[in-house]
Each structure stands twice: as structure tokens, then as C-alpha cells.
Design an enzyme around this catalytic site. Structure first.
Site, short mmCIF file in Angstrom:
data_model
loop_
_atom_site.label_atom_id
_atom_site.label_comp_id
_atom_site.label_asym_id
_atom_site.label_seq_id
_atom_site.Cartn_x
_atom_site.Cartn_y
_atom_site.Cartn_z
N ASP A 172 0.77 -1.19 -0.14
CA ASP A 172 -0.04 0.00 -0.10
C ASP A 172 1.03 1.10 0.21
O ASP A 172 2.10 1.14 0.04
CB ASP A 172 -0.85 0.04 1.26
N ASP A 227 -9.99 3.94 -3.61
CA ASP A 227 -10.65 2.49 -3.16
C ASP A 227 -12.24 2.46 -3.79
O ASP A 227 -12.77 3.54 -3.78
CB ASP A 227 -10.71 2.49 -1.63
C1 GLA Z 1 -5.79 1.41 1.37
C2 GLA Z 1 -6.26 0.48 0.29
C3 GLA Z 1 -7.21 -0.37 0.54
C4 GLA Z 1 -6.90 -1.06 1.95
C5 GLA Z 1 -6.77 -0.17 3.13
C6 GLA Z 1 -6.06 -0.79 4.30
O1 GLA Z 1 -7.17 2.25 1.48
O2 GLA Z 1 -6.51 0.99 -0.78
O3 GLA Z 1 -7.23 -1.37 -0.40
O4 GLA Z 1 -5.56 -2.13 1.77
O5 GLA Z 1 -5.88 0.75 2.76
O6 GLA Z 1 -5.98 -0.01 5.33
#
Ligand code: GLA
Length: 412
Positions: A172, A227
Site C-alpha cells: 500500500d 478505493d
Molecule cells: C488502502 C487500500 C485499501 C486497503 C486499506 C487498508 O485504503 O487502498 O485497499 O488496503 O488501505 O487500510
């Protein structure tokens, strides 16, 4: 069309670090014979780990931080029992929140309350089911949920993941102030490769630096957006959005996907409570047309039959996993009605007729739009009705329900 990224210089650079590039690459998705190089000889070429888009399950979309070893074991059991494993799903990935601290030597520590048997035992259990095991970390100092990140600990973490038996790492981008993604992601890729264990590398940088244009050879998949959210039409202030918005952001990225490296429009929300069954069906259809990684994001232990039937539709999954590896594209948009096309092996096509509107619509696709001759009379199969419609000349016309698709396979 030649992929501008695959210049001689890039190919040379990747070869030096032992990353095999497809031979005679006219575009990323061209029939790919993965070349071995001196550095990768005797090993499976690194890019072959994602010859087709990876398939599995990830904890985040449904469970967020509420992860523990019972959930992971039961999910592995359910992946087998529900038929998802037989349909091609294999990676069981724990997202954020499994890690709590580092010991005095810097070794990452899994939450002892939530994972009392330890990660090695959990990976062994997942492997005993014929499945693969995945973990999550972050290129910054902390993960998005404030757990220890891997910045400065790439080698140690990669070794630990490999020792536990990890087969997949999602990496990430939170808390990365001042970090250059073009350095951070290759650093972790190299650390993973140095372990000698084949580990699929999933880059989660949210599309900020336009990774489609540079991540081939760095990761097997790279997120293209913020996301995905469990809804049809919502958009969060920070950029998260329902899948139709994410779909729109994939237009134009199709030239960058292909065997060994895939655009990742994020994990599936199929079967979660914010989508109706038609919306889940349409979502799954598009992720397959986009040659997207298929990471289920629902509770596999408690899945209604109509959700399971979506996630396991073999004809639709075959569109995603087609060996040509070409991402589909939008052919046409007229208001709420759209036509999308994905070329498949043997001159076949998958076509989606999509209705974003609130009332029934009528859509057509002419075979000439797919590049077929005017006189073509291909076989047509309705992939959701699971019905062969026979040979059809000229044009296919259908009614499409609101927020739904008709998806066909057109075979010459
Ligand atoms: C980010 C990523 C998500 C998830 C969260 C976890 O937002 O894009 O897919 O992994 O972190 O905290």
C-alpha cells in the site's frame, strides 16, 4: 500498436534484474512466450506468476480491520466448499491490521491475540487446502490503519513473509511522505525476488503516479484508482467510489495491460450489501472484460447461491482469464447505454451491453464494430442466461434491464 514502455532500454533494465519480458512484444497482451534471461534461468520467469490476472479473496472490503485466524481458515474452507477454488480462485489474502509491532531486531510481529497460532501455521493451513496465502504491507512508515509499514525494513519483511510461506503481497501507499514510488516499489519487488520464493506483487498506489505507464515489470498488478466502495453511485470526498465510477476511469488504460502485468481497478464488491444482484452481476462482468484481477471481497462463508453463481460463472471467468490477455474497451456510449468489447483468443469477442439507467433499455452491436466482416455469421452465447443463441448475422439486439448487463461471447 507498440507499447512505448517496452523500449530497448526498459527491456534491458528489466533483464539485468532478471525480469523476463514477453518475446516479440507488439503490445503487452500479445501472445507471450516468456523469455528466460541469464538471471532467471532455471526458475519460473517472474512475470509468469501472473500470466493471467490473479484470482482470490481479500479481507478488506468486507472485514476491514476485523481479521483473525479463524476467519482466514474458514474462508479457505469456504473457498473450496463453495466451488470458488474449482472456478480458479486461489489466493487468500489478509489485508491491513494483521501486524502490531516489531521486535528489538526489527522483525515484524503478527497480532498474537488475533493470530495466536502464528502466520506460518495459518499459511500451512491455507496451503493444505490447495490454496495460496497472501499478506499486506505498506511502502511507508505505517500502513493506512497505523500498523508498522515496511519502509526501511523491506529485506527483513520480505524474508519473514517468505519464511511464513506467503505467495502474494499487496503493498500500500499510506504514510509515504517524500517517497518516490518508482524507487519504493522496485525495492520491495527486489527484496521479494531475493527470497527465492515466487510471490505475486500487488502494487496499491491508487493510480497517483499513473503506474499503468511504468509498473509493468515492477509489479504483477497495480491499482489504478482510489478505493472501490460498496455502492452503485456513491463518491467519497477522499476519492473512493462505487464501481461504475471506477469503471469510467479505466477507459484508455487498456493498452497497458497484458500477460504478467495488469491494471487493477480494485477488489470486488460482488455480494456485499450495497449492491443488488444485477449490480453485482454487472460489476463482475466488467471486471472480467477489463482483464482485472478477481479478488472476491465478500464473506465466502455466508454466500447466497445467486452471489456464488456470479462469482463462479465459468464462461465469464474465461473472458477474464483469456490467454491473449487483452483488456477490453468501451466501443460506444449513448447516454446511459454502453457497448464494451474484449477481443479473445481465436478471433472471438466478449461483448457487454450495459444499461446504467433506471428503466429498461434496448441495445445493439453490429459485428463490423468488432472488426468482423460484414457477412460474418458468428455463434453467439448469452453468458448469464447460459444459453447458446445460434449463428446470428449482422447485428445482435437485446433488451437490457436497469443497472444490468447482457454479456455475450461472439465466436466466428
Ligand atoms: C488502502 C487500500 C485499501 C486497503 C486499506 C487498508 O485504503 O487502498 O485497499 O488496503 O488501505 O487500510
Amino acid at each position: 500498436m507498440r507499447n512505448p514502455l517496452l523500449s530497448a532500454g526498459v527491456v534491458l533494465a528489466l533483464s539485468v534484474i532478471g525480469i523476463a519480458m514477453p518475446a516479440q512484444q507488439s503490445r503487452p497482451g500479445a501472445t507471450a512466450t516468456m523469455q528466460t534471461t541469464a538471471a532467471s534461468e532455471g526458475r519460473r520467469p517472474w512475470m509468469d506468476l501472473a500470466r493471467t490476472p490473479p484470482m482470490g479473496w481479500n479481507s478488506w472490503n468486507k472485514f476491514a480491520c476485523d481479521v483473525n485466524e479463524t476467519l482466514i481458515r474458514e474462508t479457505a474452507d469456504a473457498m473450496v466448499a463453495s466451488g470458488l477454488k474449482d472456478a480458479g480462485y486461489q489466493y487468500v489474502v489478509i489485508d491491513d491490521c494483521w501486524q502490531v509491532s516489531r521486535d528489538k531486531d526489527g522483525t515484524i510481529i503478527a497480532d498474537p491475540q488475533r493470530f495466536p497460532s502464528g502466520m506460518k501455521a495459518l499459511a500451512d493451513y491455507v496451503h493444505s487446502k490447495g490454496l495460496k496465502f497472501g499478506l499486506y504491507s505498506d511502502a511507508g512508515t505505517r500502513t493506512c490503519q497505523g500498523r508498522p509499514g515496511s519502509e526501511g525494513y523491506e529485506t527483513e519483511d520480505a524474508r519473514q513473509y517468505a519464511a511464513w510461506g506467503a505467495d502474494y503481497l499487496k503493498y500500500d501507499w499510506c504514510n509515504t511522505n517524500g517517497v518516490d514510488p518508482k524507487i519504493a516499489y522496485p525495492t520491495m519487488r527486489d527484496a521479494l525476488r531475493a527470497t527465492g520464493r515466487p510471490i505475486v506483487f500487488s502494487m496499491c498506489e491508487w493510480g497517483r503516479s499513473n503506474p499503468s505507464t511504468w509498473a509493468r515489470g515492477v509489479a504483477h498488478l497495480w491499482r489504478t484508482t482510489e478505493d472501490i466502495l460498496d455502492c452503485w453511485d456513491c463518491v467519497a470526498e477522499w476519492g473512493g467510489a462505487g464501481w461504475p465510477h471506477i469503471l469510467d476511469k479505466q477507459v484508455g488504460l487498456e493498452k497497458y495491460a497484458g500477460p504478467g502485468g495488469w491494471n487493477d481497478p480494485d477488489m470486488l464488491e460482488v455480494g456485499n450489501s450495497g449492491l443488488t444482484i444485477p449490480e453485482s452481476r454487472a460489476h463482475f462482468s466488467f471486471w472480467c472484460l477489463l482483464a482485472a484481477p478477481l479478488m472476491a471481497g465478500n464473506d465466502l462463508r455466508d454466500m447466497k447461491p445467486d452471489v456464488r453463481d456470479i462469482l463462479t460463472n465459468k464462461d465469464v471467468i474465461a473472458v477474464d482469464q483469456d490467454l491473449v490477455g487483452q483488456q477490453g474497451r468501451r466501443l460506444r456510449k449513448e447516454g446511459n447505454l454502453e457497448v464494451w468489447d474484449k477481443p479473445l483468443e481465436g478471433g472471438a469477442h466478449a461483448v457487454i451491453l450495459f444499461n446504467r439507467g433506471k428503466s429498461e433499455g434496448q441495445l445493439s452491436v453490429a459485428w463490423v464494430e468488432l472488426g468482423m466482416p460484414y457477412a460474418a455469421e458468428p455463434m453467439v452465447r448469452d453468458l448469464w442466461a447460459r444459453k447458446d443463441l445460434g449463428r446470428i448475422k449482422g447485428t445482435f439486439t437485446t433488451r437490457v434491464q436497469p443497472h444490468d448487463v447482457v454479456m455475450i461471447r461472439v465466436t466466428p
